[in-house]
Design an enzyme around this catalytic site. Structure first.
Site, PDB file in Angstrom:
ATOM      1  N   THR A 142       0.873  -1.185   0.000  1.00 12.73           N
ATOM      2  CA  THR A 142       0.000   0.000   0.000  1.00 12.73           C
ATOM      3  C   THR A 142       0.907   1.232   0.000  1.00 12.73           C
ATOM      4  OG1 THR A 142      -0.243  -0.263   2.418  1.00 12.73           O
ATOM      5  CG2 THR A 142      -2.035  -1.083   1.019  1.00 12.73           C
ATOM      6  N   LYS A 168       4.024  -6.947   4.055  1.00 16.68           N
ATOM      7  CA  LYS A 168       3.777  -5.543   3.741  1.00 16.68           C
ATOM      8  C   LYS A 168       3.423  -4.841   5.031  1.00 16.68           C
ATOM      9  CE  LYS A 168       0.381  -3.507   3.306  1.00 16.68           C
ATOM     10  NZ  LYS A 168      -0.422  -2.581   4.197  1.00 16.68           N
ATOM     11  N   THR A 179      -1.033  -1.556   9.487  1.00 10.95           N
ATOM     12  CA  THR A 179      -1.708  -2.510   8.616  1.00 10.95           C
ATOM     13  C   THR A 179      -0.555  -3.364   8.085  1.00 10.95           C
ATOM     14  OG1 THR A 179      -3.218  -0.818   8.258  1.00 10.95           O
ATOM     15  CG2 THR A 179      -3.055  -2.440   6.518  1.00 10.95           C
ATOM     16  N   GLU A 265       6.044   4.765   7.427  1.00 12.59           N
ATOM     17  CA  GLU A 265       5.654   5.901   6.598  1.00 12.59           C
ATOM     18  C   GLU A 265       6.466   7.147   6.956  1.00 12.59           C
ATOM     19  OE1 GLU A 265       1.070   4.592   5.610  1.00 12.59           O
ATOM     20  OE2 GLU A 265       1.460   5.839   7.356  1.00 12.59           O
ATOM     21  N   ASN A 387      -0.399  10.609   5.850  1.00 13.52           N
ATOM     22  CA  ASN A 387      -1.654  10.197   6.471  1.00 13.52           C
ATOM     23  C   ASN A 387      -2.718  11.285   6.450  1.00 13.52           C
ATOM     24  OD1 ASN A 387      -1.480   7.346   7.685  1.00 13.52           O
ATOM     25  ND2 ASN A 387       0.519   8.261   8.070  1.00 13.52           N
TER      26      ASN A 387
END
Length: 392
Positions: A142, A168, A179, A265, A387
């Site tokens: 993702t 992932k 996630t 991230e 985000n």
């Protein structure tokens, strides 16, 4: 690729880009299977379906994954869609429905565009190949920036076996299954029940010891499939080569866990926190996870600020007993606190160390012999940017 396994991926239209968004792992025989799942109360529909499949006889032969849509918080329609994915994959690959697992990752609260998904499933068998691991890894991403995969080879009972893994995860990562999705395959001969025990233990010391942002997702899952095609005697803890297999299994889990933390991230560095001298393993893990999850510690690492006060504050709020007069802290080999008292250190050297892509924080409680390590990443401006516009 361990013996008996193939993989593949394709773009079916779930993502706005042309990156693959539907992937599959296929075993030529029904494989012994085990899984661990998110502790989030709002578990996504695919997790229920996969658990249901594994519960029938402890086996899987096909593991189907889509990215770009989590199929979470989607009500009865989400359940129906997950089951339809399982049924379609069973038909496409010619196996019984209970031998198919499904999972999804992506945006929460949106229904899957099933015509696209079903069309993709029909085309998947033609994309499956022995060297399809990279296509599969692309299909599960993702916000990840890099693919995450590894494989080890070892000898068990004179037979060469392999343990491979892919994963992932980049955001919504926090201990107790973050996630993140993880997939491990092996050609070792091991029964489902023993595989489950091993996965539980390894998850506690690897996947459950990482954090990016303190958020536990609705879709997290790690599934293991064992084909048994290496032909070794059945592995149990009593087997003379069990320790070697266990070490290989843990290596794959730890490698993937660290790769997820490193790819957090917006992250610029991997942070590793080791807590030693704890009275219990529970205390060591709790303190390590509290330090690695501290937004203040993460921000200080991003800014290359050797602010040890944020570290000891996290130690003190972890909910575990500590001797407040005996704590040592170091950044790499730079001692900044000894017996809970400040130590004069070279600030410029510490700042240079913190600018590196790996920051190791050592905490010694001097209360016992237990040790635990947790992994995370720094908190950067890019994390907020990513985000703030995740759905758009």
């Amino acid at each position: 690729m361990p013996q008996g396994f193939r993989a593949g991926g394709l773009h079916c239209g779930l993502k706005k880009t042309s990156r693959f968004d539907l992937g599959v792992i296929v075993c030529e025989v029904p494989a012994q299977a085990a899984g661990v799942y998110t502790l989030n109360a709002f578990q996504a529909a695919p997790l229920h379906v996969t658990r249901e499949s594994v519960a029938v006889e402890g086996k899987l032969q096909v593991m189907l994954v889509n990215s770009g849509n989590a199929n979470a918080c989607t009500g009865k329609q989400g359940d129906t869609d997950a089951r339809e994915m399982r049924s379609a994959a069973a038909e496409a690959f010619g196996v019984a429905e209970h031998l198919v697992g499904v999972t999804s990752t992506g945006v929460i609260g949106e229904l899957l565009p099933m015509p696209k998904v079903l069309s993709g499933i029909e085309k998947l068998p033609a994309q499956v190949k022995a060297d399809g691991g990279e296509d599969f890894c692309q299909a599960i991403l993702t916000t990840d920036l890099v693919q995450k995969m590894t494989c080890v080879q070892l000898t068990v009972g004179g037979k060469t076996i392999h343990i491979a893994g892919s994963a992932k995860g980049s955001g919504m990562i926090h201990p107790n299954m973050a996630t993140m999705l993880g997939f491990m395959t092996t050609d070792a001969n091991i029964e489902s029940a023993q595989l489950q025990k091993l996965l539980n233990a390894v998850t506690d010391s690897t996947f459950n010891m990482i954090t990016v942002d303190g958020d536990t997702s609705t879709n997290d899952m790690v599934v293991v499939m064992a084909s048994g095609l290496a032909g070794n005697d059945t592995l149990t803890p009593e087997h003379p080569d069990w320790a070697a297999f266990e070490a290989g299994f843990k290596y794959v889990g730890e490698y993937l866990a660290k790769a997820i933390a490193r790819d957090g991230e917006g992250a610029t560095k991997l942070i590793e926190v080791t807590v030693a001298g704890a009275a219990t393993q529970e205390a060591a893990r709790a303190i390590a996870k509290t330090v690695i999850g501290s937004s203040l510690v993460k921000s200080a690492c991003f800014g290359a600020d050797a602010n040890w006060g944020r570290i000891i504050a996290a130690v003190g709020r972890a909910g575990q007993p500590v001797h407040t007069e005996t704590v040592d802290i170091s950044l790499g080999d730079i001692v900044v606190l000894e017996q809970s008292r400040p130590v004069k250190f070279d600030e410029e050297r510490a700042a240079e160390y913190l600018k590196g892509d790996l920051v190791v924080i050592h905490v010694n409680l001097h209360m016992g012999n237990e040790t635990a390590t947790a992994w995370g990443c720094d908190l950067t401006y890019d994390y907020v940017r990513i985000n703030a516009a995740y759905r758009t």
